[in-house]
Design a protein around this motif. Structure first.
Motif, PDB file in Angstrom:
ATOM      1  N   GLU A   1       3.259   0.209 -10.922  1.00  0.00           N
ATOM      2  CA  GLU A   1       2.207  -0.799 -11.003  1.00  0.00           C
ATOM      3  C   GLU A   1       1.914  -1.263  -9.585  1.00  0.00           C
ATOM      4  N   THR A   2       0.627  -1.316  -9.243  1.00  0.00           N
ATOM      5  CA  THR A   2       0.248  -1.683  -7.885  1.00  0.00           C
ATOM      6  C   THR A   2      -1.028  -2.520  -7.921  1.00  0.00           C
ATOM      7  N   GLU A   3      -1.421  -3.012  -6.796  1.00  0.00           N
ATOM      8  CA  GLU A   3      -2.568  -3.935  -6.702  1.00  0.00           C
ATOM      9  C   GLU A   3      -3.876  -3.207  -7.017  1.00  0.00           C
ATOM     10  N   ASP A   4      -4.763  -3.900  -7.721  1.00  0.00           N
ATOM     11  CA  ASP A   4      -6.080  -3.328  -8.014  1.00  0.00           C
ATOM     12  C   ASP A   4      -6.882  -3.193  -6.728  1.00  0.00           C
ATOM     13  N   PRO A   5      -7.558  -2.049  -6.517  1.00  0.00           N
ATOM     14  CA  PRO A   5      -8.416  -1.911  -5.337  1.00  0.00           C
ATOM     15  C   PRO A   5      -9.714  -2.691  -5.527  1.00  0.00           C
ATOM     16  N   ARG A   6     -10.327  -3.095  -4.420  1.00  0.00           N
ATOM     17  CA  ARG A   6     -11.606  -3.802  -4.458  1.00  0.00           C
ATOM     18  C   ARG A   6     -12.622  -3.023  -3.632  1.00  0.00           C
TER      19      ARG A   6
ATOM     20  N   HIS B   1      -1.935   0.692 -12.940  1.00  0.00           N
ATOM     21  CA  HIS B   1      -0.894   1.699 -12.773  1.00  0.00           C
ATOM     22  C   HIS B   1      -1.450   2.862 -11.956  1.00  0.00           C
TER      23      HIS B   1
ATOM     24  N   ARG C   1       2.248   7.043  -7.064  1.00  0.00           N
ATOM     25  CA  ARG C   1       2.414   6.827  -5.619  1.00  0.00           C
ATOM     26  C   ARG C   1       3.432   7.819  -5.058  1.00  0.00           C
TER      27      ARG C   1
END
Length: 324
Positions: A19-24, A2, A5
């Motif tokens: 909810e958004t994509e996990d950063p790497r 979460h 944005r």
């Protein structure tokens, strides 16, 4: 994960919990499970589309926030293995992404959090604390000084009151309303004055012409009244003008008395190969050794819009922090 944005510049309501994509993490980077994220007055200007000191407004959509503390949970290629699981704090620089459950940054930006500091306190010191350490370089207080701090219940003001009092100075703190002046008194100020009382300067008549340092991040009418209390050789150290809005003109600056310390001058004074890191280390050490205790105003991450509104309306005390 979460995160908060921002899809369009504008009011606080434009900050949405999603909810958004996990950063790497990339090479030399780490990912941090965020436990606290700092909210800065500059964030409110950037949210509205202002540029501030950044090279350009953020590309949208964006996850705001540049101050984070948490636990390293993933390493990028080449990042030191001993960082995994460490309690760390970092300022992300011009790269946003802090208002989230997970954030990525370069490993060389990290500081290990001193044992006595919690995550929110560490966030306060990495941004607000480093600024306070940069400000006092220009007028180190001592027992001979009478120091006046407008906005003394704010994140920076709280630390300046404590720092000056630790140095033996007589400290006068200005704040808006009884709750905030009580906070200023608890921080050790010799006199806490409510500047929402139109007659507040009269309470300081005994100090007129005796104040030696004004640490001023407010500007406007409060600053003009504070400068009028200065001794002939007093110093007016300016680090902002929140009452007039970020980036506004500062007509209250007085030639010969006032020094605007924002920008490159603060970094030059800190010295060393990495002056920002020098100030961060000093701030964390002051808190880690118990000399400074940051005041924190906490909001859940999902309530970032409420945190922005409260900060803009002067409804906060101390450093504003979001907690996932």
């Amino acid at each position: 994960m979460h995160a908060i944005r921002l899809h369009a510049f504008g009011p606080a309501e434009n900050l949405t919990y999603e909810e958004t994509e996990d950063p790497r993490p990339g090479p030399g980077q780490v990912r941090i499970a965020v436990r606290a994220a700092g909210v800065h007055l500059l964030d409110t200007a950037l949210r509205e589309g202002g540029q501030g000191p950044a090279p350009a407004p953020a590309a949208l959509p964006t996850i705001p926030g540049r101050e984070i503390a948490g636990v390293v949970d993933t390493l990028g290629e080449g990042a030191p293995e001993d960082l995994l699981g460490r309690r760390v704090v970092a300022h992300l620089g011009f790269v946003p992404g802090g208002y989230a459950e997970l954030a990525v940054t370069d490993a060389d930006r990290l500081h290990e959090i001193p044992e006595r500091l919690d995550f929110a306190g560490a966030v306060a010191m990495i941004g607000t604390g480093r600024t306070a350490m940069g400000i006092v370089q220009f007028a180190e207080p001592g027992p001979q000084d009478v120091v006046l701090v407008p906005a003394a219940a704010g994140g920076i003001g709280t630390l300046l009151v404590q720092y000056a009092k630790n140095a033996g100075a007589t400290v006068i703190g200005l704040a808006g309303g009884p709750a905030k002046t009580a906070r200023v008194a608890a921080d050790g100020a010799d006199l806490a004055v409510d500047y929402t009382d139109p007659h507040w300067p009269e309470r300081l008549d005994a100090h007129r012409g005796k104040v030696t340092v004004v640490y001023d991040g407010v500007g406007g009418d409060v600053a003009r009244a504070a400068v009028a209390l200065l001794a002939p050789d007093g110093r007016h150290i300016v680090f902002g003008w929140s009452s007039q809005g970020i980036g506004s003109d500062s007509p209250y600056i007085v030639e010969g008395l006032s020094t605007n310390v924002l920008g490159p001058g603060m970094m030059r004074r800190a010295g060393g190969p990495n002056p920002i890191r020098t100030l961060e280390l000093r701030a964390l050490a002051e808190a880690g050794e118990g000399r400074l205790t940051p005041s924190v105003h906490r909001f859940p991450l999902a309530e970032a819009a409420a945190a922005h509104r409260a900060l803009e309306n002067r409804g906060t005390t101390g450093k504003v922090v979001l907690e996932p």
